[in-house]
Each structure stands twice: as C-alpha cells, then as structure tokens.
Design a protein around this motif. Structure first.
Motif, PDB file in Angstrom:
ATOM      1  N   TRP A 222       0.810  -1.214   0.000  1.00  0.00           N
ATOM      2  CA  TRP A 222       0.000   0.000   0.000  1.00  0.00           C
ATOM      3  C   TRP A 222       0.847   1.269   0.000  1.00  0.00           C
ATOM      4  N   GLU A 223       2.003   1.220   0.605  1.00  0.00           N
ATOM      5  CA  GLU A 223       2.868   2.399   0.622  1.00  0.00           C
ATOM      6  C   GLU A 223       3.239   2.827  -0.796  1.00  0.00           C
ATOM      7  N   ARG A 224       3.344   1.844  -1.676  1.00  0.00           N
ATOM      8  CA  ARG A 224       3.708   2.123  -3.071  1.00  0.00           C
ATOM      9  C   ARG A 224       2.517   2.619  -3.886  1.00  0.00           C
ATOM     10  N   TRP A 225       1.305   2.095  -3.605  1.00  0.00           N
ATOM     11  CA  TRP A 225       0.150   2.371  -4.454  1.00  0.00           C
ATOM     12  C   TRP A 225      -0.837   3.366  -3.853  1.00  0.00           C
ATOM     13  N   GLU A 226      -0.653   3.755  -2.618  1.00  0.00           N
ATOM     14  CA  GLU A 226      -1.551   4.733  -2.004  1.00  0.00           C
ATOM     15  C   GLU A 226      -1.531   6.034  -2.803  1.00  0.00           C
ATOM     16  N   GLY A 227      -2.688   6.550  -3.091  1.00  0.00           N
ATOM     17  CA  GLY A 227      -2.790   7.773  -3.880  1.00  0.00           C
ATOM     18  C   GLY A 227      -2.964   7.512  -5.358  1.00  0.00           C
ATOM     19  N   ARG A 228      -2.595   6.311  -5.816  1.00  0.00           N
ATOM     20  CA  ARG A 228      -2.755   5.974  -7.229  1.00  0.00           C
ATOM     21  C   ARG A 228      -3.929   5.022  -7.448  1.00  0.00           C
ATOM     22  N   VAL A 229      -4.195   4.137  -6.489  1.00  0.00           N
ATOM     23  CA  VAL A 229      -5.402   3.310  -6.557  1.00  0.00           C
ATOM     24  C   VAL A 229      -6.551   4.162  -6.039  1.00  0.00           C
ATOM     25  N   LYS A 230      -7.406   4.580  -6.939  1.00  0.00           N
ATOM     26  CA  LYS A 230      -8.459   5.538  -6.597  1.00  0.00           C
ATOM     27  C   LYS A 230      -9.733   4.870  -6.099  1.00  0.00           C
ATOM     28  N   ALA A 231     -10.042   3.661  -6.609  1.00  0.00           N
ATOM     29  CA  ALA A 231     -11.286   3.001  -6.220  1.00  0.00           C
ATOM     30  C   ALA A 231     -11.126   1.496  -6.378  1.00  0.00           C
ATOM     31  N   VAL A 232     -11.814   0.754  -5.497  1.00  0.00           N
ATOM     32  CA  VAL A 232     -11.773  -0.707  -5.527  1.00  0.00           C
ATOM     33  C   VAL A 232     -13.201  -1.237  -5.417  1.00  0.00           C
ATOM     34  N   CYS A 233     -13.583  -2.097  -6.351  1.00  0.00           N
ATOM     35  CA  CYS A 233     -14.882  -2.756  -6.295  1.00  0.00           C
ATOM     36  C   CYS A 233     -14.663  -4.259  -6.164  1.00  0.00           C
ATOM     37  N   VAL A 234     -15.406  -4.872  -5.266  1.00  0.00           N
ATOM     38  CA  VAL A 234     -15.259  -6.301  -5.017  1.00  0.00           C
ATOM     39  C   VAL A 234     -16.603  -6.982  -5.242  1.00  0.00           C
ATOM     40  N   GLY A 235     -16.575  -8.112  -5.943  1.00  0.00           N
ATOM     41  CA  GLY A 235     -17.792  -8.855  -6.216  1.00  0.00           C
ATOM     42  C   GLY A 235     -17.839 -10.141  -5.429  1.00  0.00           C
ATOM     43  N   SER A 236     -18.650 -10.174  -4.390  1.00  0.00           N
ATOM     44  CA  SER A 236     -18.887 -11.335  -3.548  1.00  0.00           C
ATOM     45  C   SER A 236     -17.597 -11.857  -2.935  1.00  0.00           C
ATOM     46  N   GLY A 237     -17.739 -12.926  -2.130  1.00  0.00           N
ATOM     47  CA  GLY A 237     -16.580 -13.492  -1.446  1.00  0.00           C
ATOM     48  C   GLY A 237     -16.227 -12.673  -0.214  1.00  0.00           C
ATOM     49  N   PRO A 238     -15.763 -13.309   0.885  1.00  0.00           N
ATOM     50  CA  PRO A 238     -15.383 -12.579   2.103  1.00  0.00           C
ATOM     51  C   PRO A 238     -14.060 -11.854   1.924  1.00  0.00           C
ATOM     52  N   VAL A 239     -14.086 -10.538   1.835  1.00  0.00           N
ATOM     53  CA  VAL A 239     -12.879  -9.784   1.525  1.00  0.00           C
ATOM     54  C   VAL A 239     -12.338  -9.010   2.717  1.00  0.00           C
ATOM     55  N   TRP A 240     -13.209  -8.456   3.549  1.00  0.00           N
ATOM     56  CA  TRP A 240     -12.765  -7.622   4.662  1.00  0.00           C
ATOM     57  C   TRP A 240     -11.762  -6.579   4.181  1.00  0.00           C
ATOM     58  N   LEU A 241     -12.208  -5.819   3.170  1.00  0.00           N
ATOM     59  CA  LEU A 241     -11.337  -4.870   2.490  1.00  0.00           C
ATOM     60  C   LEU A 241     -10.713  -3.874   3.452  1.00  0.00           C
ATOM     61  N   GLY A 242     -11.487  -3.430   4.441  1.00  0.00           N
ATOM     62  CA  GLY A 242     -10.988  -2.432   5.370  1.00  0.00           C
ATOM     63  C   GLY A 242      -9.805  -2.894   6.187  1.00  0.00           C
ATOM     64  N   GLU A 243      -9.709  -4.209   6.450  1.00  0.00           N
ATOM     65  CA  GLU A 243      -8.579  -4.734   7.206  1.00  0.00           C
ATOM     66  C   GLU A 243      -7.317  -4.813   6.365  1.00  0.00           C
ATOM     67  N   ARG A 244      -7.481  -4.747   5.040  1.00  0.00           N
ATOM     68  CA  ARG A 244      -6.339  -4.910   4.161  1.00  0.00           C
ATOM     69  C   ARG A 244      -5.828  -3.585   3.613  1.00  0.00           C
ATOM     70  N   VAL A 245      -6.733  -2.662   3.332  1.00  0.00           N
ATOM     71  CA  VAL A 245      -6.362  -1.414   2.668  1.00  0.00           C
ATOM     72  C   VAL A 245      -6.830  -0.230   3.503  1.00  0.00           C
ATOM     73  N   ASP A 246      -5.887   0.593   3.952  1.00  0.00           N
ATOM     74  CA  ASP A 246      -6.227   1.762   4.746  1.00  0.00           C
ATOM     75  C   ASP A 246      -7.101   2.728   3.947  1.00  0.00           C
ATOM     76  N   GLY A 247      -8.196   3.158   4.557  1.00  0.00           N
ATOM     77  CA  GLY A 247      -9.066   4.142   3.916  1.00  0.00           C
ATOM     78  C   GLY A 247     -10.048   3.541   2.934  1.00  0.00           C
ATOM     79  N   ALA A 248     -10.130   2.204   2.868  1.00  0.00           N
ATOM     80  CA  ALA A 248     -10.990   1.563   1.877  1.00  0.00           C
ATOM     81  C   ALA A 248     -12.458   1.928   2.058  1.00  0.00           C
ATOM     82  N   GLU A 249     -12.837   2.298   3.271  1.00  0.00           N
ATOM     83  CA  GLU A 249     -14.242   2.653   3.491  1.00  0.00           C
ATOM     84  C   GLU A 249     -14.652   3.864   2.666  1.00  0.00           C
ATOM     85  N   GLY A 250     -13.681   4.645   2.223  1.00  0.00           N
ATOM     86  CA  GLY A 250     -13.980   5.843   1.443  1.00  0.00           C
ATOM     87  C   GLY A 250     -13.936   5.639  -0.056  1.00  0.00           C
TER      88      GLY A 250
END
Length: 353
Positions: free
Chosen positions: A247-275
């Motif tokens: 994430w230190e490398r890609w923060e600021g460049r990955v603008k949005a993430v969409c996930v289709g089904s499956g248990p991802v718990w995105l917030g635990e993996r990517v800081d700020g994913a809730e936004g």
C-alpha cells in the motif's frame, strides 16, 4: 482368471471444435441456440457418461472462447503475453490490454476468479443470454464509452488460465486441464508438472496479480496513471492482500476498488478503503440496494441483484461499478459515506428500508 487387455478399453471422446458440427449456431441476437431447435440452449447432458458430457462441453467452450477472442481483438484491445515480451511459442500467460495503455490517465484492472477463462465472466450467462453479456465484451464497450474526462485504459488479468499445456502450446484453466485428451476414456488426468506446466512469475493467482502490478503497469503505463480495481470472487481477496502488502507504493494511485462477492474484509487490508471501496454481494434485493456489512467488510455493501451464483455478480453489477469509478474520478476528493440500513435480506445482511 480373466484379464482386460488395453485394446478393450474405451477410446476417449473426441468432439469437433466447430459450433455447427456440434449442432449449434449464434443467432442475430448473439444467442447460442440449437440448429434443430432454435429455442434450445446448450445441452450439457447429452449422455449418462460424464466424460462424454465434459468433452462435448469443452469443445463447445473452445468455439465460444475463439469467438470472444476474435471480437475482443477487433476492438481497441490487444493480447499481451506474460512474462512481457515472451513469444507465443514459449510458456506464457495471455492477458488483454487496451491499445491506449501507454497514454491513458486512468486504468481499470479486472481480476477475475481463479477457475475462469480469460475474458469470461459467466458461462451460464453466455449460454442463457448472450455471449457479449457473459463475457468482457459488453464490459469493455461500456467502459470505453463512459462520458468522462478521464478516458480509461483497460487490463483484463488472467488468474484462471495458469496451466501451460505443452501439447497445445497454450495455458488452460483447471476445468480445461481435466478435459484434455487422454489415452482412454477411463484414464486418469495428466499430472501437473510444477516446472514444465507452469509459467515463471505467474505460477499462482497471487503471483499473477503481483506481476500485473509490479511489472505490467509500471512498464506499460504512465508513471502517474490512476488505477481502479475490480476483484471478482477469490480475485477480491487476492488483490486486496497484494495492496495491503504494497500500500505504501500504491496509495494515492489506486483511486477506487470494487469487489464482487466473497469474504474480503477490504478495510482490514487497505487503509481508507471505506472511502473508496464498494462490495457487491449475492442477494435477492434489487440491484444496488444498500446492505449492511460495512463494519465486517470495511466498505459499503450493495446487492448484486441476484442470489443464484457468484459468477453472475459481474454481469449484473459491472455498470454500477463503472459508474462508481467515474464518480470517484470526476469529483475531486470524493469519499463514500456510510449507508443507513434496516431489515434483513436473504444474504443474511440488512437492507435499507
């Protein structure tokens, strides 16, 4: 004492990779139907012999893969081999990339399921609806015609076809590997040689995703390209885990993430994913109905408009995902707000009243 000679064993089944010879045709509405009965869809169960059914389906799928491939290449897309610059005669993984990759200001990366064919979302959608709807064809067309000031590039990753079939000089999925020709119909499948049947740097879905981000994007795109990511099924956790570790490398460049089904718990993996993240779940609620799960998955959750199968999430929800990507890029500083929900749907999570 009785002994069974090899000559008495049944030969493996062999079907022509010709749609017409298989008894099917693609009609004017892009639907695959029986030639004898124009309302009949593909029939898997042509025999009580499972091997025969599997081999017929693989021949049928081979025809449709070829159709999808030719139509993708007739659009502003090209086939790229991985590792980069690998000739097609050597072990390689194919992916699809748009021709504007070197100049595009933003890039949409699609990471699919680890058992699915390149360019295919859902075989049941292809068979029941249209080829374009069940593959990346409609998705590519819609993404390339977004009314946006940030014309996107597109990269279709290939987490499914990771087994190098030396006899065919191509990579295949696990289901296709099981349908490769055998000496006899009752012979066991070929064993996978972890050296000869794998492609360096892309041996697993995790390695493939890392190669996309570590090698393909830096070498084929602008240094400041902005990135949107779609992760389907197990592709969601795989790409989320990669981003967590980098994430230190890609923060600021990955603008949005969409996930289709499956248990991802995105917030635990990517800081700020809730936004900047969204999750589409299988649900009987209408498409895009807000569902609870933000605390569990770390981002807002929505209904995919169907509760039949995971592979149907992408055909149903991709327009909503692309609309979200456009919003994120067109509105400076855009952040998702928490949805207020109440009531419980069939997915086991609450839906907005």
């Amino acid at each position: 004492m009785y002994r069974l000679n090899e000559s008495a064993l049944p030969a493996d089944f062999d079907f022509p990779t010709d749609l017409e010879k298989l008894g099917y045709a693609i009609n004017d509405n892009d639907r695959i139907r029986s030639i004898k009965n124009p309302i009949q869809e593909f029939n898997f169960f042509i025999s009580k012999n499972e091997r025969m059914n599997i081999m017929q389906r693989e021949a049928f799928n081979t025809c449709i893969r070829a159709n999808i491939h030719s139509r993708i290449l007739s659009s502003p897309m090209t086939l790229t081999t991985l590792p980069l610059t690998t000739p097609s005669s050597k072990p390689h993984i194919p992916i699809y990339t748009s021709t504007n990759l070197p100049t595009c200001p933003r890039l949409i990366v699609y990471i699919g399921e680890s058992w699915q064919d390149l360019g295919v979302f859902a075989w049941r959608t292809i068979n029941q609806e249209t080829i374009a709807a069940g593959s990346v064809l409609d998705f590519i067309s819609h993404a390339m015609h977004l009314q946006s000031s940030h014309d996107p590039g597109i990269l279709i990753a290939n987490t499914g076809q990771l087994l190098w079939y030396r006899g065919g000089q191509r990579t295949v999925t696990q289901p296709t590997w099981m349908a490769l020709p055998r000496q006899w119909a009752v012979s066991p499948p070929m064993e996978v040689d972890e050296e000869r049947n794998r492609v360096p740097g892309n041996r697993t879905p995790e390695e493939h995703v890392a190669y996309i981000f570590d090698e393909v994007i830096p070498k084929m795109c602008k240094k400041d390209v902005m990135i949107d990511v779609i992760g389907m099924g197990d592709g969601g956790p795989i790409v989320a885990d990669y981003l967590k570790g980098n994430w230190e490398r890609w923060e600021g460049r990955v603008k949005a993430v969409c996930v289709g089904s499956g248990p991802v718990w995105l917030g635990e993996r990517v800081d700020g994913a809730e936004g900047f993240g969204k999750f589409w779940a299988e649900s009987d609620e209408p498409l895009d109905t807000p569902l609870t799960g933000r605390e569990d998955f770390g981002c807002n959750c929505y209904s995919a408009g169907q509760n039949e199968a995971l592979e149907l999430v992408m055909p149903k929800a991709y327009k909503s995902m692309l609309k979200f990507f456009q919003l994120v890029h067109d509105v400076p500083g855009y952040r998702e707000l928490a949805e207020m929900t109440t009531g419980v749907d069939d997915y086991g999570v609450e839906a907005v009243a």
